[in-house]
Write a protein that holds these residues in place. Structure first.
Motif, PDB file in Angstrom:
ATOM      1  N   ARG A   1     -31.001  -2.114  -4.039  1.00 18.66           N
ATOM      2  CA  ARG A   1     -29.819  -1.591  -3.371  1.00 18.66           C
ATOM      3  C   ARG A   1     -28.801  -2.696  -3.086  1.00 18.66           C
ATOM      4  NH1 ARG A   1     -30.583  -0.223   1.527  1.00 18.66           N
ATOM      5  NH2 ARG A   1     -32.594  -1.276   1.805  1.00 18.66           N
ATOM      6  N   VAL A   2     -27.526  -2.308  -3.056  1.00 13.60           N
ATOM      7  CA  VAL A   2     -26.448  -3.245  -2.722  1.00 13.60           C
ATOM      8  C   VAL A   2     -25.499  -2.563  -1.744  1.00 13.60           C
ATOM      9  CG1 VAL A   2     -24.592  -4.708  -3.593  1.00 13.60           C
ATOM     10  CG2 VAL A   2     -26.599  -4.251  -5.035  1.00 13.60           C
ATOM     11  N   ASN A   3     -25.333  -3.163  -0.583  1.00 13.82           N
ATOM     12  CA  ASN A   3     -24.432  -2.624   0.434  1.00 13.82           C
ATOM     13  C   ASN A   3     -23.525  -3.720   0.979  1.00 13.82           C
ATOM     14  OD1 ASN A   3     -25.306   0.291   0.810  1.00 13.82           O
ATOM     15  ND2 ASN A   3     -27.278  -0.748   1.067  1.00 13.82           N
ATOM     16  N   VAL A   4     -22.538  -3.296   1.743  1.00 13.44           N
ATOM     17  CA  VAL A   4     -21.515  -4.206   2.258  1.00 13.44           C
ATOM     18  C   VAL A   4     -21.353  -3.984   3.756  1.00 13.44           C
ATOM     19  CG1 VAL A   4     -19.068  -4.852   2.141  1.00 13.44           C
ATOM     20  CG2 VAL A   4     -20.280  -4.157   0.056  1.00 13.44           C
ATOM     21  N   VAL A   5     -21.173  -5.069   4.493  1.00 11.30           N
ATOM     22  CA  VAL A   5     -20.716  -4.964   5.877  1.00 11.30           C
ATOM     23  C   VAL A   5     -19.278  -5.466   5.937  1.00 11.30           C
ATOM     24  CG1 VAL A   5     -22.957  -5.067   7.010  1.00 11.30           C
ATOM     25  CG2 VAL A   5     -21.777  -7.202   6.457  1.00 11.30           C
ATOM     26  N   ALA A   6     -18.460  -4.768   6.717  1.00  9.09           N
ATOM     27  CA  ALA A   6     -17.055  -5.127   6.886  1.00  9.09           C
ATOM     28  C   ALA A   6     -16.796  -5.354   8.373  1.00  9.09           C
ATOM     29  CB  ALA A   6     -16.144  -4.035   6.331  1.00  9.09           C
ATOM     30  N   PRO A   7     -17.019  -6.576   8.843  1.00  8.25           N
ATOM     31  CA  PRO A   7     -16.792  -6.848  10.262  1.00  8.25           C
ATOM     32  C   PRO A   7     -15.306  -6.829  10.616  1.00  8.25           C
ATOM     33  CG  PRO A   7     -18.232  -8.502   9.251  1.00  8.25           C
ATOM     34  CD  PRO A   7     -17.588  -7.727   8.146  1.00  8.25           C
ATOM     35  N   GLY A   8     -15.042  -6.447  11.857  1.00 10.86           N
ATOM     36  CA  GLY A   8     -13.697  -6.550  12.390  1.00 10.86           C
ATOM     37  C   GLY A   8     -13.571  -7.824  13.197  1.00 10.86           C
TER      38      GLY A   8
ATOM     39  N   VAL B   1     -14.900  -8.071  -3.132  1.00 11.06           N
ATOM     40  CA  VAL B   1     -16.315  -8.001  -2.736  1.00 11.06           C
ATOM     41  C   VAL B   1     -16.794  -6.552  -2.720  1.00 11.06           C
ATOM     42  CG1 VAL B   1     -17.927  -8.334  -0.819  1.00 11.06           C
ATOM     43  CG2 VAL B   1     -16.337 -10.159  -1.432  1.00 11.06           C
ATOM     44  N   ILE B   2     -15.966  -5.667  -2.180  1.00  8.46           N
ATOM     45  CA  ILE B   2     -16.345  -4.253  -2.124  1.00  8.46           C
ATOM     46  C   ILE B   2     -16.438  -3.667  -3.530  1.00  8.46           C
ATOM     47  CG2 ILE B   2     -15.568  -1.957  -1.407  1.00  8.46           C
ATOM     48  CD1 ILE B   2     -14.501  -3.267   1.160  1.00  8.46           C
ATOM     49  N   GLY B   3     -15.462  -3.951  -4.372  1.00  6.52           N
ATOM     50  CA  GLY B   3     -15.490  -3.431  -5.734  1.00  6.52           C
ATOM     51  C   GLY B   3     -16.696  -3.926  -6.511  1.00  6.52           C
TER      52      GLY B   3
END
Length: 254
Positions: free
Chosen positions: A182-189, A165-167
């Motif tokens: 724009r394209v961004n990512v959230v990475a929840p813990g 997903v990040i790549g």
């Protein structure tokens, strides 16, 4: 926070957890919502809750059962959204499957394809379907995980999907950036949601999880939704290709 009045926000995985919290967050700031999930009963609950918190009588919300593993289902949904609203401003790709602890010998082809199709292919398919209906100022936020940043034993397939997903998102940030999208990512813990393994286990497991977090607690779906709303907003207009960790300080010493 920017004014989202009249803007169309498409959300997958909106029936519960982070997807529902984000839908409610965007409803409160005036967005028109196109909600989807594979669980129609819970999805309709989300739609009703969004209608109850909407600030303007002109807001319109729609909800459709969508199987994100299916290209046809995604394409039909996007077409219905465009037919109703005429455009799409923001997309939150939140649908996904959480991991099962499996040793490599236990991984089946069916498990591999289910996670890949739900967690990765769905984002590609939704992006491909939505982009022709988006213009300068639009944006995507895709959900990865801390497992997309740090490898985790026994979660190899899940980690593979979240790294992917990040790549993919970073490539799209480059490809679509020239169009002003724009394209961004959230990475929840560790987030307190109905499907979080630690939350389900409760007791000692939940406490152990909290001790590994700098803030000594799990996060909430609403705290993730706040970040998503920021990434959609004009306040983040020069944020593109970023991965925002929402983890309370995972692994930081207390």
């Amino acid at each position: 926070m920017s004014n989202f009045n009249g803007q169309v926000v498409l959300i997958t995985g909106a029936a519960s957890g982070i997807g529902r919290a984000t839908a409610l967050r965007m409803a409160k700031v005036g967005a028109n919502l196109a909600l989807s999930d594979i669980n129609p009963a819970s999805l309709d609950e989300t739609r009703q809750q969004c209608e109850s918190v909407s600030k303007k009588s002109t807001q319109q919300h729609m909800a459709s059962r969508v199987d994100v593993q299916s290209t046809e289902s995604i394409n039909d949904f996007v077409q219905s959204v465009v037919s109703r609203y005429g455009t799409i401003h923001h997309v939150f790709n939140c649908a996904g499957i959480n991991p099962t602890k499996l040793e490599i010998e236990q991984i089946t082809d069916a498990y591999w394809h289910k996670l890949m199709d739900t967690n990765v292919k769905s984002i590609m398919t939704m992006t491909r379907a939505c982009v022709p209906h988006m213009s300068r100022g639009a944006s995507f936020v895709n959900v990865s995980s801390m497992c997309g940043i740090y490898p985790t034993a026994l979660f190899s397939v899940y980690c593979a999907t979240k790294f992917a997903v990040i790549g993919f998102s970073k490539c799209m940030a480059l490809e679509l950036g020239a169009r002003g999208i724009r394209v961004n990512v959230v990475a929840p813990g560790s987030i307190d949601t109905p499907t979080n393994a630690s939350v389900l286990a409760g007791g000692d497991r939940l406490q152990q999880m909290a001790e590994g977090v700098g803030l000594k607690r799990a996060g909430t779906a609403e705290e993730v939704a706040d970040v998503v709303a920021f990434l959609f907003s004009d306040e983040s207009r020069y944020v593109n290709g970023s991965v925002v960790q929402i983890d309370g300080g995972l692994g930081l010493p207390g």
